[in-house]
Motif scaffolding. Sequence first.
Motif: not given
Length: 220
Positions: A4-23
């Motif tokens: 298990q590896i921590d912080q591959i992405l920041t929370p902000e990066e995760c949120d941006a990706i989630a928003e981009a694929v939300s449609p």
Amino acid sequence: MLLQIDQILTPEECDAIAEAVSPEALWRDGKETAKGEARTVKENRQADAGAPAVKGALSKIEAALSTHPVFQAAAQPASIARMAINRYGEGMSYGDHVDAPYINGVRTDLSFTVFLNGPEDYEGGDLVIDNAGHEDAIRGAKGSMVLYPSRSLHRVEPVTAGARLACIGWVKSRIRSAEDRALLFELEAALADLKQARAPLSVYNRLMNIRNNLLRRFGE
């Protein structure tokens, strides 16, 4: 080796990706990419990899992996066979299965899941991996990763509330043997510790030379 590896992405990066694929128009039935018996146990949604927004999200994740020192040391990646973003809504799951030995013509040595939201956002949805006869149940923090051998039997437990969003992928390693990869990973960790401790450069360089020679010996 399961890692298990921590912080591959920041929370902000995760949120941006989630928003981009939300449609909702970006999502397809996950069975479309399953083969054989896996189709009978797979119940999830998968983002259309051909859509520009999804391509952009996957590129960001791949770029993060390419610069993450722990992932690089553990996986010794030669190439990534494929990546995908999936979503498990309420009632969805993926029963016991083993990943294909080749994807897009590329051998799969390691599989990974990057968690794009946190366990506080859903209930259930554990990634359960058979680890030498012992089952590890994993609910990773947002932006973290679990890396494990592609030969491992694994499943995603039913999501009972909320939705689980993740990126999955498969790696061909330049070090085919799992034992050799584990040895090299420990050596990389020792090198990092020596550097942190400001060990004499002569000692560090001697160990680095051993590491390089082992890469030559073990590598394809």
